[in-house]
Motif scaffolding. Structure first.
Motif, PDB file in Angstrom:
ATOM      1  N   PRO A 191       0.942  -1.183  -0.136  1.00 37.20           N
ATOM      2  CA  PRO A 191       0.261   0.112  -0.056  1.00 37.20           C
ATOM      3  C   PRO A 191       1.072   1.333  -0.399  1.00 37.20           C
ATOM      4  O   PRO A 191       1.978   1.184   1.066  1.00 37.20           O
ATOM      5  N   VAL A 192       0.173   2.231  -0.510  1.00 37.99           N
ATOM      6  CA  VAL A 192       0.947   3.336  -0.557  1.00 37.99           C
ATOM      7  C   VAL A 192       0.083   4.782  -0.234  1.00 37.99           C
ATOM      8  O   VAL A 192      -0.607   4.984  -1.314  1.00 37.99           O
ATOM      9  N   ARG A 193       0.042   4.874   0.509  1.00 38.04           N
ATOM     10  CA  ARG A 193      -1.516   5.668   1.220  1.00 38.04           C
ATOM     11  C   ARG A 193      -1.912   6.739   0.396  1.00 38.04           C
ATOM     12  O   ARG A 193      -3.738   6.940  -0.151  1.00 38.04           O
ATOM     13  N   HIS A 194      -0.925   7.119   0.940  1.00 41.91           N
ATOM     14  CA  HIS A 194      -1.356   8.641   0.147  1.00 41.91           C
ATOM     15  C   HIS A 194      -1.684   9.057  -1.647  1.00 41.91           C
ATOM     16  O   HIS A 194      -2.607   9.731  -2.211  1.00 41.91           O
ATOM     17  N   PRO A 220       1.843   4.274   5.995  1.00 43.82           N
ATOM     18  CA  PRO A 220       1.050   3.588   6.987  1.00 43.82           C
ATOM     19  C   PRO A 220       1.039   2.066   6.489  1.00 43.82           C
ATOM     20  O   PRO A 220       0.798   2.096   5.496  1.00 43.82           O
ATOM     21  N   MET A 221       1.646   0.651   6.903  1.00 39.31           N
ATOM     22  CA  MET A 221       1.974  -0.540   6.503  1.00 39.31           C
ATOM     23  C   MET A 221       0.952  -1.699   7.579  1.00 39.31           C
ATOM     24  O   MET A 221       1.651  -0.616   8.779  1.00 39.31           O
ATOM     25  N   SER A 236       4.528  13.972  17.581  1.00 36.73           N
ATOM     26  CA  SER A 236       3.749  14.147  18.241  1.00 36.73           C
ATOM     27  C   SER A 236       2.154  14.072  17.521  1.00 36.73           C
ATOM     28  O   SER A 236       1.656  12.742  18.222  1.00 36.73           O
ATOM     29  N   ASP A 237       1.961  14.269  16.740  1.00 39.91           N
ATOM     30  CA  ASP A 237       0.758  13.700  15.311  1.00 39.91           C
ATOM     31  C   ASP A 237       0.400  13.644  14.779  1.00 39.91           C
ATOM     32  O   ASP A 237       1.394  14.589  13.529  1.00 39.91           O
ATOM     33  N   LEU A 238       0.402  12.433  13.587  1.00 37.78           N
ATOM     34  CA  LEU A 238       1.087  11.495  12.942  1.00 37.78           C
ATOM     35  C   LEU A 238      -0.290  12.689  11.924  1.00 37.78           C
ATOM     36  O   LEU A 238      -0.262  12.358  10.317  1.00 37.78           O
ATOM     37  N   GLY A 239      -1.303  12.944  12.700  1.00 40.31           N
ATOM     38  CA  GLY A 239      -2.402  13.681  11.740  1.00 40.31           C
ATOM     39  C   GLY A 239      -2.036  15.357  11.111  1.00 40.31           C
ATOM     40  O   GLY A 239      -3.054  16.080  10.484  1.00 40.31           O
ATOM     41  N   LYS A 240      -0.957  15.661  11.798  1.00 46.23           N
ATOM     42  CA  LYS A 240      -0.820  16.627  11.864  1.00 46.23           C
ATOM     43  C   LYS A 240       0.331  16.805  11.055  1.00 46.23           C
ATOM     44  O   LYS A 240       1.894  17.622  11.876  1.00 46.23           O
ATOM     45  N   THR A 273      -4.447   8.133   5.912  1.00 49.24           N
ATOM     46  CA  THR A 273      -5.713   7.170   7.136  1.00 49.24           C
ATOM     47  C   THR A 273      -4.235   6.531   6.838  1.00 49.24           C
ATOM     48  O   THR A 273      -3.586   6.028   6.488  1.00 49.24           O
ATOM     49  N   VAL A 274      -3.950   5.917   8.807  1.00 48.87           N
ATOM     50  CA  VAL A 274      -3.489   4.742   9.113  1.00 48.87           C
ATOM     51  C   VAL A 274      -4.647   4.169   9.758  1.00 48.87           C
ATOM     52  O   VAL A 274      -5.604   4.085  11.262  1.00 48.87           O
TER      53      VAL A 274
END
Length: 261
Positions: free
Chosen positions: A132-135, A167-168, A202-206, A214-215
């Protein structure tokens, strides 16, 4: 190895040059090497060359221009570094001043261009292995983060390592390590797998650059050294002037990924 005839990569460069392409270049012209960019005045170019040599994971050099020459024939037909990237960044004293679609109007005779390997190149091998290559799946720019890992200083240049993240599932992460370990010209194996806090995230979402992805449950983040690392150094050392690519907006060369390893 470089193609002798007009390539899909050349078409991407023309789209950038003529204003038809302004977005990220992930998964464009599959099969061809993509490159990060740093353009620096001659006065600090040697320091940056040494910085790349001392930090080959984030800064694997593909090409260096002659002083003042915007044309890089070694990278492909008709390459003009002033126009052939979808979006640039112009920096003054470490501050981001502009993000133009070309830099021909501000080109100077003392500038040296450095082209650095990009993880978008090894994504072809990940996709071929059905990893997977999520982006790409989500149509986003790759997420990139400044870490607490320091690069090895060289002359004026120093700063934090920047990483890109995909993410994998653990088994896929192991396979990704095996695949990218053979591709040192485009960052090679990951520098970290697992807990983001261990490298100061500290935050993968930022993300500091690019877009969050998405993870899924059961996945772990896998981090590769990133060619945006020089931009973190620029922000720290604050040179009077330099030009970089906008993160995710690469030069697509005529060099074949298959030639890398």
């Amino acid at each position: 190895m470089m193609m002798k005839t007009k390539t899909a990569a050349h078409a991407v460069r023309l789209d950038a040059r003529e204003g038809r392409l302004s977005g990220p270049t992930a998964n464009l012209a599959p099969g061809f090497v993509q490159a990060n960019l740093a353009i620096l005045p001659r006065a600090i170019a040697y320091d940056f060359l040494l910085f790349c040599q001392r930090n080959p994971k984030p800064c694997p050099l593909i090409a260096v221009s002659e002083i003042g020459d915007p044309l890089l024939a070694s990278l492909g037909a008709d390459v003009d570094i002033r126009t052939d990237i979808p979006r640039y960044r112009v920096w003054e004293r470490g501050e981001l001043k502009d993000e133009p679609s070309d830099v021909a109007a501000i080109w100077r005779d003392d500038l040296v261009s450095f082209l650095i390997g990009c993880s978008f190149s090894f994504e072809e091998a990940l996709l071929a292995a059905r990893l997977p290559v999520r982006h790409i799946e989500e149509g986003r720019n790759v997420p990139m983060y400044r870490t607490t890992i320091e690069t090895t200083p060289a002359g004026r240049f120093a700063g934090p390592l920047v990483v890109s993240m995909r993410p994998m599932k653990p088994a896929d992460a192991i396979r990704a390590v095996e695949i990218t370990s053979r591709l040192s010209a485009v960052h090679g194996a990951p520098v970290h797998v697992g807990d983001p806090a261990a490298i100061g995230i500290s935050d993968l979402g930022k993300p500091d650059y690019g877009d969050a992805v998405t993870v899924h449950p059961g996945e772990i983040p896998v981090f590769w050294a990133c060619g945006v690392t020089p931009q973190a150094a620029v922000a720290r050392i604050r040179p009077d002037f330099c030009i970089t690519h906008a993160p995710g907006h690469m030069l697509v060369t005529d060099i074949l990924n298959a030639s890398l390893g």
